[in-house]
Scaffold this motif. Structure first.
Motif, PDB file in Angstrom:
ATOM      1  N   GLY A  13       0.502  -1.369   0.162  1.00  0.00           N
ATOM      2  CA  GLY A  13      -0.155  -0.101  -0.305  1.00  0.00           C
ATOM      3  C   GLY A  13       0.779   0.979   0.037  1.00  0.00           C
ATOM      4  O   GLY A  13       0.101   2.251  -0.698  1.00  0.00           O
ATOM      5  N   SER A  14       2.032   1.855   1.041  1.00  0.00           N
ATOM      6  CA  SER A  14       2.637   2.368   1.234  1.00  0.00           C
ATOM      7  C   SER A  14       3.343   3.157  -0.423  1.00  0.00           C
ATOM      8  O   SER A  14       3.526   3.879  -0.818  1.00  0.00           O
ATOM      9  N   TYR A  92       7.209   4.834   4.658  1.00  0.00           N
ATOM     10  CA  TYR A  92       7.464   4.290   5.402  1.00  0.00           C
ATOM     11  C   TYR A  92       8.541   4.344   5.780  1.00  0.00           C
ATOM     12  O   TYR A  92       9.858   4.705   5.708  1.00  0.00           O
ATOM     13  N   HIS A 121       2.778   4.794   7.200  1.00  0.00           N
ATOM     14  CA  HIS A 121       1.822   3.858   6.669  1.00  0.00           C
ATOM     15  C   HIS A 121       1.049   3.228   7.371  1.00  0.00           C
ATOM     16  O   HIS A 121      -0.475   2.616   6.740  1.00  0.00           O
ATOM     17  N   VAL A 151      -1.838   7.960   7.659  1.00  0.00           N
ATOM     18  CA  VAL A 151      -2.824   7.809   6.297  1.00  0.00           C
ATOM     19  C   VAL A 151      -5.025   8.073   7.232  1.00  0.00           C
ATOM     20  O   VAL A 151      -5.049   7.556   6.447  1.00  0.00           O
ATOM     21  N   ASN A 174      -5.511   7.760   2.354  1.00  0.00           N
ATOM     22  CA  ASN A 174      -5.257   8.237   0.822  1.00  0.00           C
ATOM     23  C   ASN A 174      -6.094   8.412   0.077  1.00  0.00           C
ATOM     24  O   ASN A 174      -7.079   8.763  -0.012  1.00  0.00           O
ATOM     25  N   ASN A 206      -0.830  -7.975  -0.567  1.00  0.00           N
ATOM     26  CA  ASN A 206      -0.384  -9.172  -0.447  1.00  0.00           C
ATOM     27  C   ASN A 206       0.256 -10.366   0.301  1.00  0.00           C
ATOM     28  O   ASN A 206       1.239 -11.145   0.720  1.00  0.00           O
ATOM     29  N   ARG A 208       0.210 -11.255   3.085  1.00  0.00           N
ATOM     30  CA  ARG A 208       1.067 -11.573   4.342  1.00  0.00           C
ATOM     31  C   ARG A 208      -0.023 -12.098   5.625  1.00  0.00           C
ATOM     32  O   ARG A 208      -1.024 -11.229   5.267  1.00  0.00           O
ATOM     33  N   LYS A 211      -2.622  -9.898   6.922  1.00  0.00           N
ATOM     34  CA  LYS A 211      -4.015  -9.670   6.159  1.00  0.00           C
ATOM     35  C   LYS A 211      -5.225 -11.410   6.306  1.00  0.00           C
ATOM     36  O   LYS A 211      -6.490 -11.084   6.493  1.00  0.00           O
ATOM     37  N   LYS A 281      -4.057  -5.723  11.130  1.00  0.00           N
ATOM     38  CA  LYS A 281      -4.228  -4.444  11.582  1.00  0.00           C
ATOM     39  C   LYS A 281      -4.464  -3.831  10.221  1.00  0.00           C
ATOM     40  O   LYS A 281      -4.264  -4.838   8.691  1.00  0.00           O
ATOM     41  N   GLU A 282      -4.568  -2.576   9.844  1.00  0.00           N
ATOM     42  CA  GLU A 282      -5.391  -2.134   8.944  1.00  0.00           C
ATOM     43  C   GLU A 282      -5.546  -0.577   8.782  1.00  0.00           C
ATOM     44  O   GLU A 282      -6.339  -0.390   9.427  1.00  0.00           O
ATOM     45  N   SER A 283      -4.358   0.484   8.826  1.00  0.00           N
ATOM     46  CA  SER A 283      -3.992   1.584   9.661  1.00  0.00           C
ATOM     47  C   SER A 283      -4.849   2.283   8.507  1.00  0.00           C
ATOM     48  O   SER A 283      -6.042   3.369   9.174  1.00  0.00           O
ATOM     49  N   PHE A 284      -5.338   1.717   7.220  1.00  0.00           N
ATOM     50  CA  PHE A 284      -6.489   2.803   6.591  1.00  0.00           C
ATOM     51  C   PHE A 284      -7.376   1.677   5.664  1.00  0.00           C
ATOM     52  O   PHE A 284      -7.965   1.384   5.476  1.00  0.00           O
ATOM     53  N   GLY A 285      -6.694   0.940   4.477  1.00  0.00           N
ATOM     54  CA  GLY A 285      -7.177   0.203   3.894  1.00  0.00           C
ATOM     55  C   GLY A 285      -7.484   0.981   2.401  1.00  0.00           C
ATOM     56  O   GLY A 285      -8.027   0.420   1.714  1.00  0.00           O
ATOM     57  N   LEU A 286      -6.116   0.602   2.058  1.00  0.00           N
ATOM     58  CA  LEU A 286      -6.186   0.963   0.219  1.00  0.00           C
ATOM     59  C   LEU A 286      -7.298   0.858  -0.584  1.00  0.00           C
ATOM     60  O   LEU A 286      -7.897   1.122  -1.527  1.00  0.00           O
TER      61      LEU A 286
HETATM   62  O1  GMT Z   1      -1.124  -3.296   3.202  1.00  0.00           O
HETATM   63  C1  GMT Z   1       0.235  -3.468   3.254  1.00  0.00           C
HETATM   64  O2  GMT Z   1       0.582  -4.215   4.283  1.00  0.00           O
HETATM   65  C2  GMT Z   1       0.965  -2.437   2.334  1.00  0.00           C
HETATM   66  C3  GMT Z   1       0.847  -1.400   3.893  1.00  0.00           C
HETATM   67  C4  GMT Z   1       2.768  -0.792   2.852  1.00  0.00           C
HETATM   68  O3  GMT Z   1       2.877  -0.182   4.295  1.00  0.00           O
HETATM   69  O4  GMT Z   1       2.804  -0.433   2.272  1.00  0.00           O
HETATM   70  O5  GMT Z   1      -0.194  -0.917   3.395  1.00  0.00           O
HETATM   71  C5  GMT Z   1       0.130   0.323   4.198  1.00  0.00           C
HETATM   72  O6  GMT Z   1      -0.153   1.482   3.492  1.00  0.00           O
HETATM   73  C6  GMT Z   1      -1.045   1.809   3.024  1.00  0.00           C
HETATM   74  C7  GMT Z   1      -1.645   2.982   2.091  1.00  0.00           C
HETATM   75  O7  GMT Z   1      -1.457   4.226   2.931  1.00  0.00           O
HETATM   76  C8  GMT Z   1      -2.446   1.913   4.041  1.00  0.00           C
HETATM   77  O8  GMT Z   1      -4.096   2.104   3.349  1.00  0.00           O
HETATM   78  C9  GMT Z   1      -2.764  -0.367   4.823  1.00  0.00           C
HETATM   79  O9  GMT Z   1      -3.472  -0.106   4.663  1.00  0.00           O
HETATM   80  C10 GMT Z   1      -1.428  -0.292   5.330  1.00  0.00           C
HETATM   81  N1  GMT Z   1      -1.440  -1.445   6.029  1.00  0.00           N
HETATM   82  C11 GMT Z   1      -1.380  -1.730   7.111  1.00  0.00           C
HETATM   83  O10 GMT Z   1      -1.440  -1.268   7.768  1.00  0.00           O
HETATM   84  C12 GMT Z   1      -1.474  -3.456   7.144  1.00  0.00           C
END
Ligand code: GMT
Length: 380
Positions: A13-14, A92, A121, A151, A174, A206, A208, A211, A281-286
């Motif tokens: 996502g980042s 990141y 991110h 985000v 995002n 991805n 991981r 997810k 965990k999902e800080s936003f969820g693109l």
């Molecule tokens: O989704 C991932 O695991 C990748 C990760 C990253 O840092 O590369 O994504 C994060 O960044 C995205 C863009 O800001 C967010 O929308 C995702 O929610 C965030 N993933 C997590 O927090 C697990």
């Protein structure tokens, strides 16, 4: 402005967000210099105003791992000097914020004052950054950034609770390119993937651990017991092998297609009836936002910032982390009711409009201007 963007090039996502940001900034007339160890996955064609500087590798018998941090710092210094960057934006925290600090200190020695903005991110804070082996460096590097963005409100709260910060953090959500991510029906693809008119359930990630992809398969096994349906799994990663084994054990491989990594995810999203995102965990969820923009309701966990994107009972449903049975039931509730599904589809697209690229990119431009002004004041 001349903007340097440091990001991971992979399907995370980042990296996706950083690339889309760079493209959007270039389309607005800025000059964008990506600094990454490979071409970012979403950078597929030549775009006026976009440049790529690859961070190379360096082998020496003494090194067990190539010194990525030093190579990146060195590349940033080179690009900043020779392309006259106005601002550096790193995505990141680990190790990019730390490397940005090092590079800007080197530049300072040469009388070049380059401000740097760090965007946090998610896993760089909630997983990797929290690890005792890294946390002191992460905290230091965030504090040394000229500006820090996150985000979601949820990630802001978590960052402030985990670390002792002297910085104000700005939330910049995002965003999505609504022209590219819109529903474009494709009867040919639909007939190939769901030949008997089955409903299509989709997941993109991805693969991981974070997810919880196994919950997707478990929820789907429940859905397919009651409704003819197909599951499309898009992406790749460490959990895929385990997952394929699980499908075989459950005897449901015939209804699941692993499509691997895909560039044009918007075309596939347009085929979906429901999107599942059971993340731990999902800080936003693109990925959830991309689904909503294509008019696909999302059944997700209630982790982190997902609650700020996916509205329970309107754009989809939120379930407790790990409760795959509830996810399966909630998905069925939608898939079995055409009127409800149509209403949720409309709500999904409407919600995505709030995160339109044109509304969010100016917030980053504002942060860049503020960091440049702040640096100038400190300099004088
Ligand atoms: O989704 C991932 O695991 C990748 C990760 C990253 O840092 O590369 O994504 C994060 O960044 C995205 C863009 O800001 C967010 O929308 C995702 O929610 C965030 N993933 C997590 O927090 C697990």
């Amino acid at each position: 402005m001349k903007i340097g963007i440091v990001c991971y090039p992979t399907y995370g996502g980042s990296g996706v967000l950083a690339t889309e940001l760079g493209i959007g900034l270039a389309e607005k007339g800025h000059e964008v210099h990506f600094i990454s160890y490979k071409r970012p996955a979403r950078l597929t064609t030549y775009i006026k105003g976009v440049y790529l500087h690859e961070v190379g590798s360096y082998e020496y018998p003494l090194f067990e791992h190539p010194p990525y941090d030093s190579l990146l710092a060195s590349k940033i210094v080179d690009v900043a000097k020779h392309e006259s960057l106005d601002v550096l934006h790193v995505h990141y925290a680990v190790p990019h914020a730390t490397v940005a600090f090092l590079a800007t200190q080197i530049l300072k020695e040469q009388n070049i004052n380059l401000p740097f903005v760090t965007t946090l991110h998610g896993t760089d804070i909630t997983l990797v950054g929290l690890d005792k082996s890294l946390s002191s460096v992460v905290e230091f590097s965030i504090n040394k950034s000229d500006k820090v963005t996150v985000v979601s409100e949820s990630l802001k709260e978590q960052t402030n609770s985990f670390f002792s910060l002297k910085k104000d953090i700005t939330v910049i959500y995002n965003f999505i390119n609504l022209k590219r991510f819109s529903r474009k029906p494709n009867n040919e693809h639909r007939a190939a993937l769901a030949p008997a008119g089955e409903k299509i359930v989709m997941h993109i990630s991805n693969f991981r651990k974070v997810k919880r992809v196994e919950d997707v398969v478990k929820a789907f096994s429940l859905i397919r017991q009651e409704l003819p349906s197909k599951l499309l799994m898009i992406g790749d990663g460490p959990e895929r092998i385990k997952l394929e084994g699980m499908c075989r054990d459950l005897g449901i491989c015939g209804d699941i297609r692993f499509l691997g990594k895909q560039d044009a995810v918007e075309d596939l999203l347009s085929l979906a009836d429901v999107f599942l995102l059971p993340s731990e965990k999902e800080s936003f969820g693109l990925a959830a936002l991309e689904a909503l923009a294509c008019g696909v309701p999302v059944v997700s966990s209630d982790a982190g910032g997902l609650q700020e994107v996916n509205i329970h009972g309107s754009t989809g449903y939120l379930c407790s982390i790990g409760d795959w049975e509830d996810m399966g039931r909630k998905a069925l509730d939608l898939l079995k009711d055409d009127d409800k599904l149509a209403l949720f589809r409309t709500n999904a697209r409407k919600k995505a409009l709030e995160f339109a690229r044109d509304n969010i990119i100016p917030q980053y431009e504002e942060i860049y201007r503020a960091s440049m002004a702040q640096k100038k004041v400190l300099q004088n």
